[in-house]
Design a protein around this motif. Structure first.
Motif, PDB file in Angstrom:
ATOM      1  N   VAL A 220      42.593  46.716  46.219  1.00 51.17           N
ATOM      2  CA  VAL A 220      42.656  45.486  47.011  1.00 51.17           C
ATOM      3  C   VAL A 220      41.635  45.538  48.147  1.00 51.17           C
ATOM      4  O   VAL A 220      40.981  44.536  48.465  1.00 51.17           O
ATOM      5  CB  VAL A 220      44.084  45.269  47.558  1.00 51.17           C
ATOM      6  CG1 VAL A 220      44.104  44.189  48.632  1.00 51.17           C
ATOM      7  CG2 VAL A 220      45.017  44.863  46.417  1.00 51.17           C
ATOM      8  N   SER A 221      41.475  46.714  48.749  1.00 52.59           N
ATOM      9  CA  SER A 221      40.525  46.851  49.859  1.00 52.59           C
ATOM     10  C   SER A 221      39.087  46.652  49.402  1.00 52.59           C
ATOM     11  O   SER A 221      38.211  46.356  50.218  1.00 52.59           O
ATOM     12  CB  SER A 221      40.677  48.220  50.516  1.00 52.59           C
ATOM     13  OG  SER A 221      40.141  49.249  49.695  1.00 52.59           O
ATOM     14  N   GLN A 222      38.824  46.804  48.104  1.00 54.05           N
ATOM     15  CA  GLN A 222      37.467  46.676  47.566  1.00 54.05           C
ATOM     16  C   GLN A 222      37.255  45.365  46.811  1.00 54.05           C
ATOM     17  O   GLN A 222      36.237  45.191  46.145  1.00 54.05           O
ATOM     18  CB  GLN A 222      37.174  47.856  46.613  1.00 54.05           C
ATOM     19  CG  GLN A 222      37.438  49.234  47.187  1.00 54.05           C
ATOM     20  CD  GLN A 222      36.644  49.517  48.434  1.00 54.05           C
ATOM     21  OE1 GLN A 222      35.523  49.048  48.576  1.00 54.05           O
ATOM     22  NE2 GLN A 222      37.222  50.271  49.356  1.00 54.05           N
ATOM     23  N   ALA A 223      38.200  44.420  46.902  1.00 55.35           N
ATOM     24  CA  ALA A 223      38.159  43.202  46.073  1.00 55.35           C
ATOM     25  C   ALA A 223      37.587  41.987  46.798  1.00 55.35           C
ATOM     26  O   ALA A 223      37.766  40.861  46.338  1.00 55.35           O
ATOM     27  CB  ALA A 223      39.561  42.886  45.559  1.00 55.35           C
ATOM     28  N   ASN A 224      36.911  42.203  47.926  1.00 46.46           N
ATOM     29  CA  ASN A 224      36.271  41.113  48.659  1.00 46.46           C
ATOM     30  C   ASN A 224      37.216  39.957  48.951  1.00 46.46           C
ATOM     31  O   ASN A 224      36.845  38.781  48.856  1.00 46.46           O
ATOM     32  CB  ASN A 224      35.061  40.589  47.869  1.00 46.46           C
ATOM     33  CG  ASN A 224      33.991  41.648  47.668  1.00 46.46           C
ATOM     34  OD1 ASN A 224      33.687  42.419  48.585  1.00 46.46           O
ATOM     35  ND2 ASN A 224      33.430  41.714  46.475  1.00 46.46           N
ATOM     36  N   GLY A 225      38.455  40.304  49.296  1.00 44.78           N
ATOM     37  CA  GLY A 225      39.418  39.282  49.676  1.00 44.78           C
ATOM     38  C   GLY A 225      40.025  38.504  48.532  1.00 44.78           C
ATOM     39  O   GLY A 225      40.776  37.548  48.755  1.00 44.78           O
TER      40      GLY A 225
END
Length: 297
Positions: A220-225
């Motif tokens: 989630v932290s790497q999913a660009n929001g």
């Protein structure tokens, strides 16, 4: 090359790049061989001077697999274990958890460091050296358009899970409950790896991915929001969930790994590595063998 394959490779590359940025801590100190533990290793391992730890693909931030290389918390911990035990630990990847367990049980691989979910049903065929505690939650599209926040609200939706994993079993049980309760059926979508599962949610082919909180938090932290977590703080069909390394049932390697992990906990290496990868909330005070609970019937 298919669009799906290109997207998969792009996601895997992004995980690798961001994983490097995620853990920009100072190099960990070199450790000394524990002669007593080295002497307790099975003779075949002492003779060869190495062990093979098998994995079933990327499981960030524990295992980030790119080609034949693995990074992540598990890679750092196995490097430290190799120093303590005086052997080289190599990594090999297979497709899916069933293949991983079969490889360990057949003796092709000495162990899987994982972490893999420990349950009483799995303890019938394998021993687990538990070194983390985990929670299982949902990853959904930003804004949670389908309102998935618990097992009951999963009814009528497409839920991605890891094939052969504990979350797959729980969702299958919930799917039957949805039918019994007269609610919409769950379409259970089983994938062999984490990147494919999370990509299915991002591309809206799945409504949610039901899996371990630690890797989902990372994705989630790497999913660009584009993604968010739901169901956090709930049991979601599980008792206290422990995860760890897997060895063949009755293997003398189990107690050696437990004691080696205990050394890493006592000397601060375990905490340093877990904090490096943002896994403070998954730490346990000491390792144990077969701490697992039961899955829903």
């Amino acid at each position: 090359m298919s669009i799906r394959k290109i997207a998969y490779l792009a996601l895997t590359s992004a995980v690798m790049i961001s994983g490097t940025a995620f853990a920009e801590d100072a190099a960990l100190p070199k450790l000394s061989v524990n002669d007593a533990l080295h002497a307790q290793l099975p003779e075949a391992i002492r003779t060869s001077g190495k062990m093979i730890s098998v994995n079933n693909g990327s499981f960030p931030p524990y295992e980030i697999v790119t080609g034949t290389e693995m990074t992540g918390a598990s890679a750092d911990l196995t490097d430290a274990l190799g120093q303590i035990l005086g052997v080289k630990i190599e990594h090999e990847t297979v497709g899916g958890l069933p293949a991983l367990l079969a490889g360990v049980n057949s003796g092709r691989y000495q162990f899987a460091f994982g972490p893999v979910g420990d349950f009483k049903s799995r303890e019938e065929s394998n021993d687990f050296v538990d070194w983390v505690q985990e929670f299982v939650v949902f990853s959904v599209q930003k804004g949670n358009p389908k309102g998935i926040s618990s097992l009951d609200t999963a009814c009528g939706n497409r839920i991605a899970v890891m094939a052969g994993g504990s979350a797959e079993k729980v969702i299958q049980v919930q799917a039957e409950k949805c039918k019994t309760d007269g609610k919409g059926a769950i379409e259970v979508q089983s994938f062999t790896d984490q990147p494919s599962s999370i990509l299915a949610v991002r591309s809206k082919r799945s409504d949610a991915f039901f899996s371990s909180q630690a890797p989902l938090t990372y994705f989630v932290s790497q999913a660009n929001g584009q993604l968010e977590l739901t169901g956090v703080g709930q049991k979601n069909g599980f008792e206290n969930l422990y995860q760890g390394a897997v060895v063949a049932k009755g293997s003398p390697l189990g107690p050696v790994l437990r004691d080696a992990v205990k050394v890493l906990m006592d000397n601060g290496t375990y905490a340093a590595i877990m904090k490096k990868w943002g896994l403070e909330n998954n730490m346990i005070k000491e390792p144990g063998i077969n701490l697992g609970g039961t899955l829903p019937k």
